[in-house]
Write a protein that holds these residues in place. Structure first.
Motif, PDB file in Angstrom:
ATOM      1  N   THR A  38     -36.137   1.551 -19.741  1.00  0.00           N
ATOM      2  CA  THR A  38     -37.226   2.420 -19.294  1.00  0.00           C
ATOM      3  C   THR A  38     -38.586   1.792 -19.573  1.00  0.00           C
ATOM      4  O   THR A  38     -39.519   1.964 -18.770  1.00  0.00           O
ATOM      5  N   THR A  39     -38.714   1.066 -20.672  1.00  0.00           N
ATOM      6  CA  THR A  39     -39.979   0.377 -20.966  1.00  0.00           C
ATOM      7  C   THR A  39     -40.264  -0.664 -19.893  1.00  0.00           C
ATOM      8  O   THR A  39     -41.379  -0.748 -19.367  1.00  0.00           O
ATOM      9  N   LEU A  40     -39.265  -1.471 -19.554  1.00  0.00           N
ATOM     10  CA  LEU A  40     -39.436  -2.497 -18.531  1.00  0.00           C
ATOM     11  C   LEU A  40     -39.748  -1.860 -17.173  1.00  0.00           C
ATOM     12  O   LEU A  40     -40.656  -2.301 -16.466  1.00  0.00           O
ATOM     13  N   THR A  41     -39.008  -0.837 -16.825  1.00  0.00           N
ATOM     14  CA  THR A  41     -39.217  -0.172 -15.538  1.00  0.00           C
ATOM     15  C   THR A  41     -40.623   0.427 -15.454  1.00  0.00           C
ATOM     16  O   THR A  41     -41.310   0.283 -14.433  1.00  0.00           O
ATOM     17  N   THR A  42     -41.072   1.077 -16.506  1.00  0.00           N
ATOM     18  CA  THR A  42     -42.416   1.650 -16.536  1.00  0.00           C
ATOM     19  C   THR A  42     -43.461   0.561 -16.368  1.00  0.00           C
ATOM     20  O   THR A  42     -44.438   0.722 -15.621  1.00  0.00           O
ATOM     21  N   HIS A  43     -43.254  -0.553 -17.040  1.00  0.00           N
ATOM     22  CA  HIS A  43     -44.182  -1.691 -16.931  1.00  0.00           C
ATOM     23  C   HIS A  43     -44.236  -2.225 -15.495  1.00  0.00           C
ATOM     24  O   HIS A  43     -45.304  -2.480 -14.962  1.00  0.00           O
ATOM     25  N   LEU A  44     -43.074  -2.391 -14.873  1.00  0.00           N
ATOM     26  CA  LEU A  44     -43.017  -2.905 -13.509  1.00  0.00           C
ATOM     27  C   LEU A  44     -43.689  -1.949 -12.524  1.00  0.00           C
ATOM     28  O   LEU A  44     -44.394  -2.383 -11.612  1.00  0.00           O
ATOM     29  N   ILE A  45     -43.481  -0.668 -12.694  1.00  0.00           N
ATOM     30  CA  ILE A  45     -44.105   0.315 -11.813  1.00  0.00           C
ATOM     31  C   ILE A  45     -45.626   0.299 -11.994  1.00  0.00           C
ATOM     32  O   ILE A  45     -46.388   0.353 -11.018  1.00  0.00           O
ATOM     33  N   ALA A  46     -46.080   0.195 -13.237  1.00  0.00           N
ATOM     34  CA  ALA A  46     -47.524   0.146 -13.502  1.00  0.00           C
ATOM     35  C   ALA A  46     -48.139  -1.086 -12.859  1.00  0.00           C
ATOM     36  O   ALA A  46     -49.238  -1.016 -12.298  1.00  0.00           O
ATOM     37  N   GLU A  47     -47.450  -2.218 -12.933  1.00  0.00           N
ATOM     38  CA  GLU A  47     -47.952  -3.451 -12.295  1.00  0.00           C
ATOM     39  C   GLU A  47     -48.034  -3.284 -10.785  1.00  0.00           C
ATOM     40  O   GLU A  47     -49.003  -3.706 -10.154  1.00  0.00           O
TER      41      GLU A  47
END
Length: 51
Positions: A38-47
């Motif tokens: 979820t941390t990685l996914t949130t980061h990718l979506i924010a980017e």
């Protein structure tokens, strides 16, 4: 996981499940993996939103 039956209060009995120590370790490992995902996914979506 272990299972046992408890009597019901005026109704049918209930099957109750309890985690074993091994089950708790597995749960902790899977929870850590989920948090990483979820941390990685949130980061990718924010980017993607920033573009």
């Amino acid at each position: 996981m272990t299972a046992s039956w408890l009597p019901g209060d005026g109704g049918p009995g209930r099957k109750v499940f309890t985690l074993t120590p091994g089950g708790r370790r597995h749960l902790a490992a899977q929870l850590a993996r989920w948090r990483e995902f979820t941390t990685l996914t949130t980061h990718l979506i924010a980017e993607a939103d920033a573009r």
